[in-house]
Scaffold this active site. Sequence first.
Site, PDB file in Angstrom:
ATOM      1  N   LYS A  85      17.247  68.251   2.573  1.00  0.00           N
ATOM      2  CA  LYS A  85      16.833  67.256   1.805  1.00  0.00           C
ATOM      3  C   LYS A  85      17.211  65.823   1.971  1.00  0.00           C
ATOM      4  O   LYS A  85      18.552  65.297   2.122  1.00  0.00           O
ATOM      5  CB  LYS A  85      17.322  67.624   0.323  1.00  0.00           C
ATOM      6  CG  LYS A  85      16.869  66.515  -0.763  1.00  0.00           C
ATOM      7  CD  LYS A  85      17.268  67.187  -2.238  1.00  0.00           C
ATOM      8  CE  LYS A  85      16.777  66.159  -3.264  1.00  0.00           C
ATOM      9  NZ  LYS A  85      17.499  66.375  -4.679  1.00  0.00           N
ATOM     10  N   ASP A 139      17.210  59.049  -5.760  1.00  0.00           N
ATOM     11  CA  ASP A 139      16.750  60.019  -6.734  1.00  0.00           C
ATOM     12  C   ASP A 139      17.303  59.250  -8.271  1.00  0.00           C
ATOM     13  O   ASP A 139      18.204  59.195  -8.642  1.00  0.00           O
ATOM     14  CB  ASP A 139      17.478  61.186  -6.595  1.00  0.00           C
ATOM     15  CG  ASP A 139      16.870  62.211  -7.902  1.00  0.00           C
ATOM     16  OD1 ASP A 139      15.755  61.574  -8.414  1.00  0.00           O
ATOM     17  OD2 ASP A 139      17.450  63.200  -7.961  1.00  0.00           O
ATOM     18  N   LYS A 150      17.082  59.267 -14.950  1.00  0.00           N
ATOM     19  CA  LYS A 150      18.085  59.658 -15.148  1.00  0.00           C
ATOM     20  C   LYS A 150      19.298  58.766 -15.969  1.00  0.00           C
ATOM     21  O   LYS A 150      18.721  57.466 -16.003  1.00  0.00           O
ATOM     22  CB  LYS A 150      19.154  59.741 -13.715  1.00  0.00           C
ATOM     23  CG  LYS A 150      18.496  60.874 -12.943  1.00  0.00           C
ATOM     24  CD  LYS A 150      19.529  60.973 -11.528  1.00  0.00           C
ATOM     25  CE  LYS A 150      19.009  62.147 -10.645  1.00  0.00           C
ATOM     26  NZ  LYS A 150      19.473  63.556 -11.329  1.00  0.00           N
ATOM     27  N   ASP A 176      21.529  61.574  -2.359  1.00  0.00           N
ATOM     28  CA  ASP A 176      20.527  62.557  -2.473  1.00  0.00           C
ATOM     29  C   ASP A 176      20.091  63.047  -1.012  1.00  0.00           C
ATOM     30  O   ASP A 176      19.156  63.850  -1.003  1.00  0.00           O
ATOM     31  CB  ASP A 176      19.708  62.525  -3.400  1.00  0.00           C
ATOM     32  CG  ASP A 176      19.155  63.342  -4.247  1.00  0.00           C
ATOM     33  OD1 ASP A 176      19.841  64.450  -4.003  1.00  0.00           O
ATOM     34  OD2 ASP A 176      18.262  63.562  -5.127  1.00  0.00           O
ATOM     35  N   ASP A 185      12.383  64.923 -12.449  1.00  0.00           N
ATOM     36  CA  ASP A 185      13.875  64.999 -11.701  1.00  0.00           C
ATOM     37  C   ASP A 185      14.237  66.253 -10.845  1.00  0.00           C
ATOM     38  O   ASP A 185      15.037  66.181 -10.099  1.00  0.00           O
ATOM     39  CB  ASP A 185      14.937  64.682 -12.898  1.00  0.00           C
ATOM     40  CG  ASP A 185      16.420  64.032 -12.269  1.00  0.00           C
ATOM     41  OD1 ASP A 185      16.200  63.738 -11.130  1.00  0.00           O
ATOM     42  OD2 ASP A 185      17.106  64.008 -12.844  1.00  0.00           O
ATOM     43  N   GLU A 210      13.037  66.905  -8.282  1.00  0.00           N
ATOM     44  CA  GLU A 210      12.142  66.661  -7.395  1.00  0.00           C
ATOM     45  C   GLU A 210      12.566  67.371  -5.946  1.00  0.00           C
ATOM     46  O   GLU A 210      11.439  67.341  -4.933  1.00  0.00           O
ATOM     47  CB  GLU A 210      12.185  65.071  -7.094  1.00  0.00           C
ATOM     48  CG  GLU A 210      13.307  64.546  -6.085  1.00  0.00           C
ATOM     49  CD  GLU A 210      14.421  64.841  -6.946  1.00  0.00           C
ATOM     50  OE1 GLU A 210      14.683  64.951  -7.995  1.00  0.00           O
ATOM     51  OE2 GLU A 210      15.635  64.839  -5.835  1.00  0.00           O
ATOM     52  N   ARG A 263      13.408  70.368  -5.057  1.00  0.00           N
ATOM     53  CA  ARG A 263      12.433  71.461  -4.589  1.00  0.00           C
ATOM     54  C   ARG A 263      11.069  71.313  -4.372  1.00  0.00           C
ATOM     55  O   ARG A 263      10.458  72.028  -3.520  1.00  0.00           O
ATOM     56  CB  ARG A 263      12.666  72.542  -5.813  1.00  0.00           C
ATOM     57  CG  ARG A 263      11.988  71.993  -7.102  1.00  0.00           C
ATOM     58  CD  ARG A 263      12.744  72.659  -8.364  1.00  0.00           C
ATOM     59  NE  ARG A 263      14.051  72.280  -8.663  1.00  0.00           N
ATOM     60  CZ  ARG A 263      14.486  72.785  -9.591  1.00  0.00           C
ATOM     61  NH1 ARG A 263      14.265  73.903 -10.556  1.00  0.00           N
ATOM     62  NH2 ARG A 263      15.912  72.424 -10.069  1.00  0.00           N
TER      63      ARG A 263
HETATM   64  N1  BES Z   1      19.560  65.304  -6.546  1.00  0.00           N
HETATM   65  C1  BES Z   1      19.692  65.910  -8.142  1.00  0.00           C
HETATM   66  C2  BES Z   1      20.914  66.967  -8.082  1.00  0.00           C
HETATM   67  C3  BES Z   1      22.261  66.318  -8.570  1.00  0.00           C
HETATM   68  C4  BES Z   1      22.491  66.000  -9.634  1.00  0.00           C
HETATM   69  C5  BES Z   1      23.096  66.192  -7.460  1.00  0.00           C
HETATM   70  C6  BES Z   1      23.830  65.333 -10.027  1.00  0.00           C
HETATM   71  C7  BES Z   1      24.231  65.823  -7.953  1.00  0.00           C
HETATM   72  C8  BES Z   1      24.819  65.208  -9.121  1.00  0.00           C
HETATM   73  C9  BES Z   1      18.524  66.747  -8.274  1.00  0.00           C
HETATM   74  O1  BES Z   1      17.324  66.207  -7.888  1.00  0.00           O
HETATM   75  C10 BES Z   1      18.092  66.749  -9.912  1.00  0.00           C
HETATM   76  O2  BES Z   1      18.070  65.654 -10.445  1.00  0.00           O
HETATM   77  N2  BES Z   1      18.399  67.884 -10.285  1.00  0.00           N
HETATM   78  C11 BES Z   1      18.156  68.224 -11.566  1.00  0.00           C
HETATM   79  C12 BES Z   1      17.411  69.304 -11.949  1.00  0.00           C
HETATM   80  C13 BES Z   1      16.772  69.514 -13.369  1.00  0.00           C
HETATM   81  C14 BES Z   1      16.114  68.734 -13.918  1.00  0.00           C
HETATM   82  C15 BES Z   1      16.379  70.890 -13.611  1.00  0.00           C
HETATM   83  C16 BES Z   1      19.571  68.147 -12.289  1.00  0.00           C
HETATM   84  O3  BES Z   1      20.461  69.054 -11.687  1.00  0.00           O
HETATM   85  O4  BES Z   1      19.988  67.799 -13.351  1.00  0.00           O
HETATM   86 ZN    ZN Z   2      17.411  64.943  -6.330  1.00  0.00          ZN
HETATM   87 MN    MN Z   3      16.399  64.700  -9.336  1.00  0.00          MN
END
Ligand code: BES
Ligand code: ZN
Ligand code: MN
Length: 493
Positions: A264, A269, A276, A287, A346, A348, A350
């Site tokens: 990825k 992000d 966020k 990210d 968010d 994104e 996947r």
């Molecule tokens: N890049 C983030 C995952 C992440 C979050 C990594 C915090 C490290 C710290 C990913 O794109 C994301 O935002 N995932 C969301 C998914 C949710 C919306 C289902 C998450 O984990 O909050």
């Molecule tokens: Zn992300």
């Molecule tokens: Mn995200």
Amino acid sequence: MNYSIETNAVETLKADLLVVGIYSNQEFSVGAKAVDDATTGFLTSIVKRGDISGKLNDTLLLNIIPNSDIQRILFVGLGEQKPLTIKNYRKVLTVTINAVKKLRLNSVTVGLLDCDVDGANFALKTRQIVEVFEDNIYQFTECKSKPVDEITLKNIIITAPDFALATVGLEQGLAISGGVGLAKHLADLPANICTPYYLAQHAQTIANTFDKIETTILDVADMEKLGMGSLLAVARGSREPAKLITLEYRGGDKNSKPIVLIGKGLTFDSGGISLKAGAGMDEMKYDMCGGAAVLGTLQAAAQLNLPLNIVGLIPASENMPDGQANKPGDILTSMSGKTIEVLNTDAEGRLILCDTLTYAKRFQPEVVIDLATLTGAVLVALGRVPSGLLGNDDALCNDLIAASEIASDSVWRLPLWEEYQEQLKSNFADLANIGGKDAGTITAACFLANFAEDFRWAHLDIAGTAWRTGSAKGATGRPVPLLTQYLLNRANA
Ligand code: BES
Ligand code: ZN
Ligand code: MN
């Protein structure tokens, strides 16, 4: 840093500084004993004064050694006199390099191969020295306007009873720490420098360095032709055009199927329209750590000239809010034809990975391993110690677990049972892009599994392990050690 292997007896060497071990029962390591004999018991006389405990990780510097070409000795405590665990050996090495760094010397001679370490021969011990030292010598200085405290150390000499094994360890250590260092550097760069374009340029640089690596960069128009509607929807909210970076390392037989690594490469992000919270959002420059680890691993594989075919794929994009951005409720058609309802912009990662998984099919992969900072939920489940591992193939997952143990780059497997697929049902499309609040790491992997049905596949969620937060904020370069070890194991199989 310059590394060399020295096979002459330690007590005969000229050295700015020699590092040796002592156990908590005051027994010397083999090298320390030899120096003690050569100096007619000088080290014993110091021990008798009660100055050295030998407790694990304690250090003592002797800066005058009478009648010796060794200018200084650093004692490092090895704890109880029994084989060290690899973890404790790495701690001893961390303490060592951090003490040595401060001394402002030009060279250090390391006499720590003679202590017994569980399950480690001279090669693996040498490799630990290089990996741990390089990890602690790393500094990110590119964005400082004034010179920072420079490390004066230039030469590291490792004393070894077995030149051949130590050389193997040195080569592996340099390749792994080179890959880790590259991954750390790219990840620590801010998102206004490390853009999708920058990552693509860097892939090109690696390809220019190694004959056996070729790079292809797909632009937005290329991806449109391929029907990558999911990946491109994420990119639409950003002014930085998305790239799909392919690196092909050809070290194996022409006909042997490649190991495909997907990373990825989300260079920032923000969450997109599902923005966020502000606190800590700077860390979302990390990210792209999966993509950086793919670059680091391919570089390591090429440096080791591994007899394998390996493909690296990095979907690179930002995720930003914008008038054209992806909106909650939007329905996307992925390259596979499956439709996706975006319930949260968010989620994104996947969305860019699913089209890359579909694209991976054209390489006729032997296995596919993706690495992604995919979910905050993996921090809730596992903290910052192991990476999360999920996959559709037990043998592949077990191979990764075995490699992680040798590499000191741990993983923990989570289930990918079909019951969890229920959470991804959408009223309007084939799949929703989120699965609710329960088991977020598993439902994210379940989403990906829908695009990985045609090959053996494993997924590493590295959101807890790819960087450190707080005062020691910085990238770790994980899982480059794990992946390189997996490739080494495959090369030796
Ligand atoms: N890049 C983030 C995952 C992440 C979050 C990594 C915090 C490290 C710290 C990913 O794109 C994301 O935002 N995932 C969301 C998914 C949710 C919306 C289902 C998450 O984990 O909050
Ligand atoms: Zn992300
Ligand atoms: Mn995200």
